[in-house]
Scaffold this active site. Structure first.
Site, PDB file in Angstrom:
ATOM      1  N   THR A  15       0.819  -1.212   0.000  1.00  0.00           N
ATOM      2  CA  THR A  15       0.000   0.000   0.000  1.00  0.00           C
ATOM      3  C   THR A  15       0.852   1.262   0.000  1.00  0.00           C
ATOM      4  O   THR A  15       0.489   2.273  -0.607  1.00  0.00           O
ATOM      5  CB  THR A  15      -0.945  -0.003   1.217  1.00  0.00           C
ATOM      6  OG1 THR A  15      -1.808  -1.131   1.139  1.00  0.00           O
ATOM      7  CG2 THR A  15      -1.790   1.257   1.269  1.00  0.00           C
ATOM      8  N   SER A  57      -0.438  -9.565  -0.259  1.00  0.00           N
ATOM      9  CA  SER A  57      -1.386 -10.686  -0.372  1.00  0.00           C
ATOM     10  C   SER A  57      -1.024 -11.607  -1.533  1.00  0.00           C
ATOM     11  O   SER A  57      -1.472 -12.754  -1.576  1.00  0.00           O
ATOM     12  CB  SER A  57      -2.804 -10.156  -0.562  1.00  0.00           C
ATOM     13  OG  SER A  57      -2.875  -9.312  -1.705  1.00  0.00           O
TER      14      SER A  57
END
Length: 317
Positions: A15, A57
């Site tokens: 992020t 992820s």
């Protein structure tokens, strides 16, 4: 004039490196070098290293090994005073633990990232990055093992877990234990398969048996309560033991020390009786990484048992 300390900053995506595209989806698109622009480093020189650009992820255990290897390369450089790893928060604790397990540190190693994208009006990435660089340049952090600098906290890798999906202060520890010294497990874990199986009321051993059939080298159970399940799961664990596949029992409960005290045909005590090892502190994600490192190092069941009992016996061997 004293020369500046040099901190290597490894960019892996996440992020902190993401912006939203025209569809509104956030994707890693910023390099480490671009993230460092405008960051005040207070007389610390920085060396950006572009390693990968992935959401955590999407990371494989092989990717995590690549991150650990890259950290090792920077640590071996005598000009480097510390290392910062920019990483996605979804799997931050897994990569951090692998690096901790594989490297006996004499320099600070700091993981950091962000909860909000780089183009978010309240982006937390720059603040976390500046704090992480300062922590990596601080020699006092050299012998504390791998650390996470995030949301104003400096936390050890051991027992780390992500507790919030939308708060700046996103991480905490599952148990209040001293972070054990690194055992220096240098063996590569890239080719290992260690599965996590979720336990829920009324479940059977279908997923355990599927992992066995798929050739899993080890299995971690995200069990109930203090590490409990039911008689069908105990039978599945027994089949794993008969096939020399180690099983570690963790919990879906995020905080607290786990004790294999319950019987009744499916409790933690019963799973231990058929060969499972209870993870006292580490939750499933980190338990998977520790089990992979132990398997790669050809450790036996007693070694595995000691390692998951807060590691202190294992760290001395």
């Amino acid at each position: 004039m004293e020369s500046k300390k040099l901190v290597a900053v490894l960019a892996t995506g996440g992020t902190i490196a993401s912006k939203r595209d025209e569809s509104g989806a956030a994707k890693p698109s910023l390099t480490g070098e671009s993230l460092l622009c405008g960051i005040s480093t207070d007389n610390v020189a920085v060396k950006p290293v572009e390693l990968m650009a992935k959401d955590s992820s999407s990371l494989t255990i092989s990717d995590m090994q690549d991150i650990s290897d890259a950290v090792g390369k920077e640590l071996a450089d005598p000009t480097i005073s510390g290392v910062v790893i920019l990483h996605g928060t979804d799997a931050m604790e897994e990569s951090a633990l692998l690096v901790h397990l594989q490297h006996a540190l004499t320099k600070p190693v700091i993981f950091t990232g962000a909860q909000f994208t780089a183009d978010h009006p309240e982006s937390d990435g720059p603040g976390n990055l500046a704090a992480a660089i300062a922590a990596a340049a601080n020699a006092a952090n050299s012998h504390k093992g791998v650390l996470l600098c995030f949301g104003g906290k400096l936390l050890p890798a051991w027992g780390l877990y992500k507790r919030s999906a939308d708060e700046r202060d996103a991480f905490d520890l599952s148990g209040q234990v001293d972070c054990p010294d690194s055992p220096g497990f240098s063996q590569n874990v890239s080719n290992l398969r260690v599965d996590i199986v979720a336990i829920y009321p009324g479940c059977d051993a279908t997923h355990i048996d599927a992992s066995l059939k798929a050739g899993a080298n080890g299995i971690v159970l995200a069990a109930l309560g203090s590490g409990n399940a039911n008689p069908r799961i105990v039978e599945g664990v027994k089949r794993c033991t008969e096939n020399n596949v180690p099983v570690v029992v963790s919990s879906r409960v995020p905080v607290g020390g786990l004790v294999a005290g319950y019987g009744g045909g499916g409790g933690g005590h019963d799973m231990g009786a058929v060969g499972a090892v209870h993870s006292r502190t580490l939750r499933a994600g980190q338990a998977r990484i520790l089990l992979a490192a132990l398997i790669a190092s050809s450790k036996n069941r007693e070694d595995i048992k000691n390692a998951f009992n807060d590691f202190h016996k294992m760290a001395k061997t």
